[in-house]
Design a protein around this motif. Structure first.
Motif, PDB file in Angstrom:
ATOM      1  N   ASP A 214      34.346 -36.772 -38.828  1.00 19.58           N
ATOM      2  CA  ASP A 214      35.070 -36.429 -40.023  1.00 19.58           C
ATOM      3  C   ASP A 214      35.279 -35.134 -39.910  1.00 19.58           C
ATOM      4  O   ASP A 214      36.352 -35.668 -41.340  1.00 19.58           O
ATOM      5  CB  ASP A 214      33.887 -36.592 -40.686  1.00 19.58           C
ATOM      6  CG  ASP A 214      33.381 -37.963 -40.490  1.00 19.58           C
ATOM      7  OD1 ASP A 214      33.133 -39.106 -39.650  1.00 19.58           O
ATOM      8  OD2 ASP A 214      32.182 -38.633 -41.289  1.00 19.58           O
ATOM      9  N   ASP A 215      35.508 -34.372 -39.625  1.00 22.87           N
ATOM     10  CA  ASP A 215      35.708 -32.903 -39.955  1.00 22.87           C
ATOM     11  C   ASP A 215      37.516 -32.580 -39.798  1.00 22.87           C
ATOM     12  O   ASP A 215      37.755 -31.577 -39.569  1.00 22.87           O
ATOM     13  CB  ASP A 215      34.401 -31.452 -40.780  1.00 22.87           C
ATOM     14  CG  ASP A 215      33.736 -32.269 -41.486  1.00 22.87           C
ATOM     15  OD1 ASP A 215      34.462 -32.984 -41.843  1.00 22.87           O
ATOM     16  OD2 ASP A 215      32.619 -31.447 -41.711  1.00 22.87           O
ATOM     17  N   LEU A 216      37.413 -33.166 -38.046  1.00 22.20           N
ATOM     18  CA  LEU A 216      38.498 -32.627 -37.319  1.00 22.20           C
ATOM     19  C   LEU A 216      39.782 -32.225 -37.614  1.00 22.20           C
ATOM     20  O   LEU A 216      40.201 -33.361 -38.954  1.00 22.20           O
ATOM     21  CB  LEU A 216      38.378 -33.489 -36.323  1.00 22.20           C
ATOM     22  CG  LEU A 216      37.132 -33.179 -35.522  1.00 22.20           C
ATOM     23  CD1 LEU A 216      37.131 -34.405 -34.215  1.00 22.20           C
ATOM     24  CD2 LEU A 216      36.518 -32.041 -35.075  1.00 22.20           C
ATOM     25  N   ALA A 217      40.664 -31.171 -37.400  1.00 24.16           N
ATOM     26  CA  ALA A 217      42.159 -31.041 -38.029  1.00 24.16           C
ATOM     27  C   ALA A 217      42.772 -31.490 -36.821  1.00 24.16           C
ATOM     28  O   ALA A 217      42.252 -32.414 -35.685  1.00 24.16           O
ATOM     29  CB  ALA A 217      42.086 -29.787 -37.607  1.00 24.16           C
ATOM     30  N   PHE A 218      44.012 -31.861 -37.296  1.00 24.33           N
ATOM     31  CA  PHE A 218      45.141 -32.647 -36.468  1.00 24.33           C
ATOM     32  C   PHE A 218      45.443 -32.030 -35.458  1.00 24.33           C
ATOM     33  O   PHE A 218      45.569 -30.554 -35.402  1.00 24.33           O
ATOM     34  CB  PHE A 218      45.591 -32.778 -37.667  1.00 24.33           C
ATOM     35  CG  PHE A 218      47.127 -34.151 -36.432  1.00 24.33           C
ATOM     36  CD1 PHE A 218      46.476 -34.957 -36.928  1.00 24.33           C
ATOM     37  CD2 PHE A 218      48.504 -33.517 -36.670  1.00 24.33           C
ATOM     38  CE1 PHE A 218      47.348 -36.425 -35.328  1.00 24.33           C
ATOM     39  CE2 PHE A 218      49.117 -34.364 -35.538  1.00 24.33           C
ATOM     40  CZ  PHE A 218      48.458 -35.643 -35.690  1.00 24.33           C
TER      41      PHE A 218
END
Ligand code: PRE
Length: 278
Positions: free
Chosen positions: A103-107
């Protein structure tokens, strides 16, 4: 650039093969990859065993309740932040890599790499990260670390992350194993998939002799990789019976595989197959 020669004995991960993945994918090649990941798991456990349990690293109140990390342990904070950073650099573009905190991942800021798309899209998202996380911290870690504290919380958490990533890679590789098994015998799997019959799928994909071999091999790897190496044969690090002392108890590694790694891999395989005809 030199062309890549297909090599069915190669143990390179599928995502690093440049051949048509549908042609080179075989039960033998996916098993080769599982064998290679065993090395990573055993070495990761050995590295983590350099530190005692360090339970403060897992205490959710240790960091206090500062903005951004309230209620998280050092270990969780470390894994989450590393995953954000590695996602930015493209780690999870590789379909073999499954994050613990998606859920927390950066692009990603890197250009996309053209990883072979082997998995069936509707089934590719099968994920047992929560089970791996709980198993690792609650069950496994206390089995191979001493119950003391040397203050090296971040080093311990960094070593935990390496263990977790290797275990996750191995267990989620069950999706590839299941894909191969399905392609090899769709006529066997299709009726059970349509009937949503988990028990039959589990029976179809289980090879007890292979599991026994895996268990014995990882135990042996823990012995071979986990011995002190000295030049003086008489000065080896042995217990009172003259048996070498191992950095991680080999029977713990065998237990890890028989109780958690292989059962979770099989859960991944079953869950993948259940979605294989969606
Ligand atoms: O090698 C296989 O066929 C697998 O599915 C992998 C695996 C394992 O996790 O090692 C799981 C199930 C089989 O019973 C044997 C081994």
């Amino acid at each position: 650039m030199a062309s890549q020669i297909p090599n069915k004995n190669s143990s390179r991960p599928l995502s690093e093969t440049f051949d048509d993945p549908l042609k080179t994918l075989s039960l033998e090649s996916v098993r080769d990859n599982l064998v290679r990941i065993e090395d990573s798991i055993v070495f990761a456990l050995i590295e983590r065993s350099r530190f005692p349990l360090n339970s403060q690293a897992y205490d959710t109140s240790y960091l206090g309740n500062h903005k951004g990390h309230g209620g998280r342990s050092i270990a969780e904070f470390f894994v989450r932040e590393t995953e954000v950073f590695e996602a930015k650099l493209g780690r999870y573009q590789n379909p073999e890599e499954v994050p613990f905190f998606a859920d927390d991942l950066a692009f990603p800021i890197v250009p996309p790499y053209n990883y072979p798309q082997v998995l069936y899209p509707a089934a590719a998202s099968v994920n047992v990260s929560k089970d791996i996380w709980d198993m690792y911290f609650k069950d496994l870690l206390p089995l191979f670390t001493s119950e003391s504290d040397d203050g090296n919380y971040v080093s311990a958490a960094a070593a935990d992350l390496v263990c977790l990533q290797a275990l996750s890679r191995r267990i989620h590789y069950g999706r590839y194993v299941a894909e191969v098994k399905f392609r090899d015998a769709p006529q066997d799997y299709t009726p059970a998939i349509r009937a949503k019959d988990r028990d039959t799928l589990m029976k179809l994909l289980t090879f007890e002799t292979v599991e026994e071999m895996v268990k014995r091999r990882v135990e042996k790897k823990a012995k071979v990789f986990g011995q002190d190496v000295t030049l003086d044969d008489k000065n080896n690090n042995t217990d009172p019976e003259g048996e070498p002392k191992y950095k991680v108890n080999p029977s713990v590694v065998a237990h890890l595989y028989s109780k958690w790694v292989m059962p979770l891999t099989k859960v991944v395989e079953v869950e993948y197959l259940l979605r294989r005809l969606d």
